[in-house]
Design an enzyme around this catalytic site. Structure first.
Site, PDB file in Angstrom:
ATOM      1  N   LYS A   1       0.857  -1.190   0.000  1.00 21.19           N
ATOM      2  CA  LYS A   1       0.000   0.000   0.000  1.00 21.19           C
ATOM      3  C   LYS A   1       0.891   1.236   0.000  1.00 21.19           C
ATOM      4  O   LYS A   1       1.925   1.250   0.683  1.00 21.19           O
ATOM      5  CB  LYS A   1      -0.910  -0.027   1.245  1.00 21.19           C
ATOM      6  CG  LYS A   1      -1.919   1.108   1.333  1.00 21.19           C
ATOM      7  CD  LYS A   1      -2.840   0.944   2.534  1.00 21.19           C
ATOM      8  CE  LYS A   1      -3.892   2.050   2.613  1.00 21.19           C
ATOM      9  NZ  LYS A   1      -4.809   1.872   3.767  1.00 21.19           N
TER      10      LYS A   1
ATOM     11  N   SER B   1      -9.784   2.131   2.762  1.00 17.47           N
ATOM     12  CA  SER B   1      -8.868   2.864   1.922  1.00 17.47           C
ATOM     13  C   SER B   1      -7.849   1.986   1.196  1.00 17.47           C
ATOM     14  O   SER B   1      -7.228   2.439   0.251  1.00 17.47           O
ATOM     15  CB  SER B   1      -8.111   3.891   2.763  1.00 17.47           C
ATOM     16  OG  SER B   1      -7.319   3.241   3.742  1.00 17.47           O
TER      17      SER B   1
ATOM     18  N   SER C   1     -10.135  -0.277   6.962  1.00 18.48           N
ATOM     19  CA  SER C   1      -9.526  -0.182   5.634  1.00 18.48           C
ATOM     20  C   SER C   1      -8.830  -1.430   5.110  1.00 18.48           C
ATOM     21  O   SER C   1      -8.442  -1.453   3.944  1.00 18.48           O
ATOM     22  CB  SER C   1      -8.550   0.981   5.590  1.00 18.48           C
ATOM     23  OG  SER C   1      -9.263   2.167   5.390  1.00 18.48           O
TER      24      SER C   1
HETATM   25  N1  GLN Z   1     -13.240   4.641   6.135  1.00 20.21           N
HETATM   26  C1  GLN Z   1     -12.677   5.048   7.380  1.00 20.21           C
HETATM   27  C2  GLN Z   1     -12.197   6.467   7.273  1.00 20.21           C
HETATM   28  O1  GLN Z   1     -12.363   7.058   6.245  1.00 20.21           O
HETATM   29  C3  GLN Z   1     -11.557   4.136   7.771  1.00 20.21           C
HETATM   30  C4  GLN Z   1     -10.351   4.333   6.955  1.00 20.21           C
HETATM   31  C5  GLN Z   1      -9.191   3.484   7.399  1.00 20.21           C
HETATM   32  O2  GLN Z   1      -9.363   2.462   8.054  1.00 20.21           O
HETATM   33  N2  GLN Z   1      -8.010   3.946   7.066  1.00 20.21           N
HETATM   34  O3  GLN Z   1     -11.667   7.019   8.201  1.00 20.21           O
END
Ligand code: GLN
Length: 485
Positions: free
Chosen positions: A76, A151, A175
């Protein structure tokens, strides 16, 4: 060969059926063919990957190969990788070449793994659809008009489309698990502190945790064995004895107590998702597990609590992006303050700015007690709910996401709708617990459904056992997106 699991690739390399260079070539060719369509990778650098593959082959010839030596994987783009672009999905870091490797990258390289490239992601990991990336969206290989989740959307879609046998991800509120669910792969968020955050660009430090994404529970264990471990450079890294996360795979699940929280049957849960999750629980009963009804009474507060605490931490973490030391700097400005303002106005996208505004507000002198302190107290209550539940059960199960993959653009205009995608995953991060998602069926439109398995602290080995036993009895994890081979 690109449909092989890590376990199978490990065997092929060990028996000499293929070399790391051949394997790496094959994945690079596939990336070359499909990445334009899918948008999984932000950076690919074939020369670098092949040089690593050559080194891995040499290591093997010298008799120094481990189980993952020579196997390619994708990182990532939140992990610093020396000599590679590390963008975090943002214009702010579009020109940033990291001077060092993140702990996770270091560990994978030390195990002889080959970096295939850096995967697309929501900007600074803020999002649930990969649509906030400065580098454009990722498409879900199961249906190109739908999102892969976020994400870690690029990592998930790359593994689902067989552009990489495995990938790294990070999970602050879901995410790893939510994109794994939406793309029909497996993902594990370890207990907070098990994997070092060193070199992982910080979003909300008290919630961020890195973990593996792959196609089987066994592969997750192989990767976690490499990624986990104490690192003095992360002050929240836990100094615990080394574990073999594969040790419990063969255990039977007879007698396992599965907790089903009544709160997981919330409004908004798609009937097809519920059906698939119910069927998975029925399968576990067949395997000898028992089911216990449990309650997590404060779960409903997890999304609002998260959207106070995560932006508060993010607003502080992102203050380092000021155009002075690295990353984007505005081309024109009048004085220092103007330089800061223009740099941040240009460098950050809308969702990141929204979080900085919320975070700065809840931390401001007048509102600190009303929002930030209150949210911290509720966070404790949520963690206590889990502690009480684990008195009655060994693992908790439910859906990973309330729906299957949604259409591109469907939720991007409504942040609250987007935030609710993580309604089942966020509480786990607030409590610091391990959680995972594995494929457990499809909706009426052929889109994958994920089963979430939540364990008690440091119970990763048992969770992998529970997932592995299900995968021995079912074949959801073997299904391929249409047109992918
Ligand atoms: N969707 C959540 C956010 O936007 C979690 C994102 C994540 O786990 N990095 O904060």
């Amino acid at each position: 060969m690109s449909n092989a699991t890590l376990k199978e690739l490990s065997l092929k390399l060990a028996t000499g059926a293929c070399s790391s260079v051949e394997l790496t070539h094959e994945y690079l060719n596939k990336i070359n063919r499909l990445n334009n369509d899918l948008g999984c990778f932000i950076t690919v650098d074939g020369e670098r990957s092949l040089a690593q593959a050559q080194a891995a082959d040499a290591q093997r010839s010298a008799g120094r190969a481990g189980p993952l030596t020579g196997i390619p994987l994708a990182h990532k783009d939140i992990f610093c990788t020396q000599g590679w672009l590390t963008t975090c999905g943002s214009r702010m870091l579009a020109n940033f070449v990291a001077p060092y490797d993140a702990h996770v990258v270091e560990r994978c390289s030390a195990a002889g793994m080959v970096t295939l490239g850096k995967t697309n992601m929501d900007e600074f990991a803020m999002g649930s659809s990969n649509e906030t990336s400065y580098f454009g969206p990722v498409r879900n290989p199961w249906h190109r008009e739908t999102v892969p989740g976020g994400s870690s959307g690029g990592s998930a879609a790359a593994v689902a489309a067989r552009l990489a046998p495995a990938a790294t991800g990070t999970d602050t509120g879901g995410s790893i698990r939510q994109p794994a669910a939406l793309t029909g792969i497996c993902g594990l968020k370890p207990t907070y502190g098990v994997v070092s955050r060193y070199g992982m660009i910080a979003f909300a430090s008290s919630l961020d945790q890195a973990g593996p994404m792959a196609r089987t529970a066994e592969d997750l264990g192989l990767l976690l064995n490499v990624m986990a471990g104490f690192d003095a450079r992360d002050s929240t890294s836990l100094d615990r004895p080394t574990e073999d996360y594969l040790r419990d795979l063969p255990r039977s699940v007879a007698g396992l107590r599965i907790g089903l929280p009544q709160e997981f049957l919330a409004a908004g849960l798609a009937p097809d998702v519920q059906r698939a999750v119910d069927a998975a629980v029925a399968e576990y009963r067949k395997l000898g597990a028992t089911v216990v009804d449990i309650s997590l009474p404060n779960m409903g507060l997890s999304v609002p609590v998260y959207y106070v605490l995560a932006p508060a931490e993010a607003s502080s973490n992102l203050s380092r992006f000021d155009g002075v030391r690295y990353g984007h700097r505005a081309a024109e400005y009048t004085d220092l303050l103007d330089m800061y303002k223009r740099t941040r106005a240009e460098g950050f996208g809308a969702e990141v700015k929204r979080r900085i505004l919320i975070g700065t507000y809840v931390l401001s002198h007048g509102y600190y007690d009303a929002y930030y302190i209150r949210a911290q107290k509720l966070r404790r209550l949520i963690a206590q709910d889990f502690a009480a539940a684990f008195q009655k059960c060994d693992v908790i199960m439910g859906p990973t996401s309330p729906t299957t993959a949604f259409r591109l653009g469907e939720k991007s205009a409504d942040p609250v709708q987007m935030y609710l995608s993580d309604i089942y995953t966020i509480a786990v991060n607030l409590a610091g617990l391990p959680g995972m998602s594995i494929p457990c069926g499809f909706d009426g439109g052929g889109l994958p459904v994920g089963l979430q398995i939540i364990g008690n602290y440091f119970d990763e080995a048992r969770m992998l056992n529970v997932a592995h036993q299900y995968q021995l009895a079912t074949d959801w994890h073997l299904k391929m997106p249409p047109g992918i081979e």
